[in-house]
Scaffold this motif. Structure first.
Motif, PDB file in Angstrom:
ATOM      1  N   GLY A 120       0.907  -1.445   0.006  1.00 57.46           N
ATOM      2  CA  GLY A 120       0.007   0.011   0.043  1.00 57.46           C
ATOM      3  C   GLY A 120       0.843   1.353  -0.006  1.00 57.46           C
ATOM      4  O   GLY A 120       0.362   2.322   0.136  1.00 57.46           O
ATOM      5  N   TYR A 121       1.963   1.102  -0.477  1.00 57.78           N
ATOM      6  CA  TYR A 121       2.981   2.341  -0.420  1.00 57.78           C
ATOM      7  C   TYR A 121       2.912   3.169  -1.698  1.00 57.78           C
ATOM      8  O   TYR A 121       3.045   4.506  -1.856  1.00 57.78           O
ATOM      9  CB  TYR A 121       4.346   1.978   0.071  1.00 57.78           C
ATOM     10  CG  TYR A 121       4.772   1.469   1.358  1.00 57.78           C
ATOM     11  CD1 TYR A 121       4.477   2.343   2.641  1.00 57.78           C
ATOM     12  CD2 TYR A 121       5.040   0.195   1.647  1.00 57.78           C
ATOM     13  CE1 TYR A 121       4.420   1.959   3.787  1.00 57.78           C
ATOM     14  CE2 TYR A 121       5.435  -0.107   2.931  1.00 57.78           C
ATOM     15  CZ  TYR A 121       4.870   0.563   3.935  1.00 57.78           C
ATOM     16  OH  TYR A 121       5.153  -0.022   5.135  1.00 57.78           O
ATOM     17  N   VAL A 122       2.578   2.422  -2.658  1.00 55.55           N
ATOM     18  CA  VAL A 122       2.461   3.019  -4.301  1.00 55.55           C
ATOM     19  C   VAL A 122       1.127   2.612  -4.725  1.00 55.55           C
ATOM     20  O   VAL A 122       0.681   1.558  -4.459  1.00 55.55           O
ATOM     21  CB  VAL A 122       3.794   2.153  -4.926  1.00 55.55           C
ATOM     22  CG1 VAL A 122       3.596   2.549  -6.336  1.00 55.55           C
ATOM     23  CG2 VAL A 122       4.923   2.430  -4.226  1.00 55.55           C
ATOM     24  N   GLU A 123       0.795   3.505  -5.668  1.00 47.72           N
ATOM     25  CA  GLU A 123      -0.315   3.120  -6.199  1.00 47.72           C
ATOM     26  C   GLU A 123      -0.361   2.549  -7.619  1.00 47.72           C
ATOM     27  O   GLU A 123       0.702   2.710  -8.001  1.00 47.72           O
ATOM     28  CB  GLU A 123      -1.159   4.635  -6.329  1.00 47.72           C
ATOM     29  CG  GLU A 123      -1.774   5.244  -5.012  1.00 47.72           C
ATOM     30  CD  GLU A 123      -2.746   6.418  -5.121  1.00 47.72           C
ATOM     31  OE1 GLU A 123      -2.912   6.786  -6.344  1.00 47.72           O
ATOM     32  OE2 GLU A 123      -2.753   7.273  -3.956  1.00 47.72           O
ATOM     33  N   LYS A 124      -1.328   1.971  -7.940  1.00 49.14           N
ATOM     34  CA  LYS A 124      -1.102   1.330  -9.162  1.00 49.14           C
ATOM     35  C   LYS A 124      -0.770   2.051 -10.472  1.00 49.14           C
ATOM     36  O   LYS A 124       0.166   1.473 -11.327  1.00 49.14           O
ATOM     37  CB  LYS A 124      -2.645   0.563  -9.695  1.00 49.14           C
ATOM     38  CG  LYS A 124      -2.418  -0.335 -10.819  1.00 49.14           C
ATOM     39  CD  LYS A 124      -1.848  -1.652 -10.560  1.00 49.14           C
ATOM     40  CE  LYS A 124      -2.353  -2.665 -11.653  1.00 49.14           C
ATOM     41  NZ  LYS A 124      -0.943  -3.091 -12.290  1.00 49.14           N
ATOM     42  N   PRO A 125      -1.186   3.099 -10.827  1.00 46.45           N
ATOM     43  CA  PRO A 125      -0.660   3.960 -11.919  1.00 46.45           C
ATOM     44  C   PRO A 125       0.867   4.070 -11.930  1.00 46.45           C
ATOM     45  O   PRO A 125       1.792   4.097 -12.699  1.00 46.45           O
ATOM     46  CB  PRO A 125      -1.590   5.199 -11.753  1.00 46.45           C
ATOM     47  CG  PRO A 125      -2.560   5.032 -11.252  1.00 46.45           C
ATOM     48  CD  PRO A 125      -2.024   4.175 -10.347  1.00 46.45           C
ATOM     49  N   ILE A 126       1.370   4.374 -10.712  1.00 44.38           N
ATOM     50  CA  ILE A 126       2.835   4.583 -10.406  1.00 44.38           C
ATOM     51  C   ILE A 126       3.638   3.381 -10.540  1.00 44.38           C
ATOM     52  O   ILE A 126       4.533   3.419 -11.258  1.00 44.38           O
ATOM     53  CB  ILE A 126       3.137   5.424  -9.038  1.00 44.38           C
ATOM     54  CG1 ILE A 126       2.385   6.520  -8.852  1.00 44.38           C
ATOM     55  CG2 ILE A 126       4.617   5.152  -8.585  1.00 44.38           C
ATOM     56  CD1 ILE A 126       2.888   7.802  -9.458  1.00 44.38           C
ATOM     57  N   LEU A 127       2.880   2.447  -9.978  1.00 43.60           N
ATOM     58  CA  LEU A 127       3.456   1.081 -10.231  1.00 43.60           C
ATOM     59  C   LEU A 127       3.850   0.584 -11.624  1.00 43.60           C
ATOM     60  O   LEU A 127       4.889   0.360 -12.148  1.00 43.60           O
ATOM     61  CB  LEU A 127       2.764  -0.072  -9.435  1.00 43.60           C
ATOM     62  CG  LEU A 127       3.255  -1.735  -9.746  1.00 43.60           C
ATOM     63  CD1 LEU A 127       4.694  -1.672  -9.281  1.00 43.60           C
ATOM     64  CD2 LEU A 127       2.561  -2.467  -9.173  1.00 43.60           C
ATOM     65  N   ASP A 128       2.752   0.964 -12.428  1.00 37.66           N
ATOM     66  CA  ASP A 128       2.746   0.665 -13.910  1.00 37.66           C
ATOM     67  C   ASP A 128       3.735   1.422 -14.889  1.00 37.66           C
ATOM     68  O   ASP A 128       4.155   0.904 -15.551  1.00 37.66           O
ATOM     69  CB  ASP A 128       1.195   0.786 -14.491  1.00 37.66           C
ATOM     70  CG  ASP A 128       0.333  -0.187 -13.872  1.00 37.66           C
ATOM     71  OD1 ASP A 128       0.862  -1.307 -13.526  1.00 37.66           O
ATOM     72  OD2 ASP A 128      -0.910  -0.023 -14.106  1.00 37.66           O
ATOM     73  N   GLN A 129       3.812   2.741 -14.308  1.00 41.98           N
ATOM     74  CA  GLN A 129       4.556   3.699 -14.913  1.00 41.98           C
ATOM     75  C   GLN A 129       6.027   3.126 -14.871  1.00 41.98           C
ATOM     76  O   GLN A 129       6.934   2.997 -15.424  1.00 41.98           O
ATOM     77  CB  GLN A 129       4.589   4.865 -14.367  1.00 41.98           C
ATOM     78  CG  GLN A 129       5.325   5.962 -15.489  1.00 41.98           C
ATOM     79  CD  GLN A 129       4.927   7.351 -14.656  1.00 41.98           C
ATOM     80  OE1 GLN A 129       4.617   7.498 -13.773  1.00 41.98           O
ATOM     81  NE2 GLN A 129       5.554   8.601 -15.458  1.00 41.98           N
ATOM     82  N   VAL A 130       6.309   2.795 -13.521  1.00 39.61           N
ATOM     83  CA  VAL A 130       7.842   2.579 -13.230  1.00 39.61           C
ATOM     84  C   VAL A 130       8.190   0.974 -13.913  1.00 39.61           C
ATOM     85  O   VAL A 130       9.190   0.996 -14.267  1.00 39.61           O
ATOM     86  CB  VAL A 130       8.025   2.413 -11.586  1.00 39.61           C
ATOM     87  CG1 VAL A 130       9.189   1.722 -11.166  1.00 39.61           C
ATOM     88  CG2 VAL A 130       7.993   3.883 -10.909  1.00 39.61           C
ATOM     89  N   ILE A 131       7.396   0.236 -13.761  1.00 34.44           N
ATOM     90  CA  ILE A 131       7.566  -1.202 -14.341  1.00 34.44           C
ATOM     91  C   ILE A 131       7.703  -1.271 -15.837  1.00 34.44           C
ATOM     92  O   ILE A 131       8.672  -1.684 -16.462  1.00 34.44           O
ATOM     93  CB  ILE A 131       6.318  -2.098 -14.223  1.00 34.44           C
ATOM     94  CG1 ILE A 131       6.062  -2.411 -12.616  1.00 34.44           C
ATOM     95  CG2 ILE A 131       6.289  -3.234 -15.051  1.00 34.44           C
ATOM     96  CD1 ILE A 131       7.347  -3.204 -11.966  1.00 34.44           C
ATOM     97  N   THR A 132       6.959   0.027 -16.413  1.00 35.57           N
ATOM     98  CA  THR A 132       7.412   0.187 -18.050  1.00 35.57           C
ATOM     99  C   THR A 132       8.547   0.516 -18.195  1.00 35.57           C
ATOM    100  O   THR A 132       9.383   0.053 -19.130  1.00 35.57           O
ATOM    101  CB  THR A 132       6.177   1.016 -18.448  1.00 35.57           C
ATOM    102  OG1 THR A 132       4.895   0.662 -18.274  1.00 35.57           O
ATOM    103  CG2 THR A 132       6.263   1.399 -20.250  1.00 35.57           C
ATOM    104  N   LEU A 133       8.956   1.594 -17.545  1.00 31.62           N
ATOM    105  CA  LEU A 133      10.349   2.187 -17.490  1.00 31.62           C
ATOM    106  C   LEU A 133      11.233   1.343 -17.192  1.00 31.62           C
ATOM    107  O   LEU A 133      12.414   1.143 -17.960  1.00 31.62           O
ATOM    108  CB  LEU A 133      10.640   3.178 -16.759  1.00 31.62           C
ATOM    109  CG  LEU A 133       9.616   4.704 -17.054  1.00 31.62           C
ATOM    110  CD1 LEU A 133       9.625   5.672 -15.909  1.00 31.62           C
ATOM    111  CD2 LEU A 133      10.163   5.353 -18.375  1.00 31.62           C
TER     112      LEU A 133
END
Length: 78
Positions: free
Chosen positions: A48-61
């Motif tokens: 619960g420290y990171v929201e899904k949109p941020i996770l998705d963006q970081v994973i893509t990068l």
């Protein structure tokens, strides 16, 4: 997250080495750090420290970085 710093640091250190074999070894360490950071981000999301949109963006990068490291390793011809 130290792994985020480890990725470019190992690429830079490997670039300064005298042999292609050593450079490739440091690229492998960078790749490991990229996968480590990916795992840490997934865990941060799960806790619960990171929201899904941020996770998705970081994973893509991170996936792009992993592909670039892989391409650089292939270009070394080892």
């Amino acid at each position: 997250m130290r792994s985020a710093i480890s990725i470019p640091s190992n690429i830079a250190e490997g670039c300064g080495r005298k042999s292609v074999k050593e450079f490739n070894q440091f690229l492998s360490i960078s790749m490991g750090s990229a996968f480590e950071l990916e795992t840490q981000m997934i865990l941060a999301f799960e806790f619960g420290y990171v929201e899904k949109p941020i996770l998705d963006q970081v994973i893509t990068l991170l996936n792009e970085i992993q592909k670039m490291i892989n391409g650089l390793q292939k270009s070394l011809g080892i």
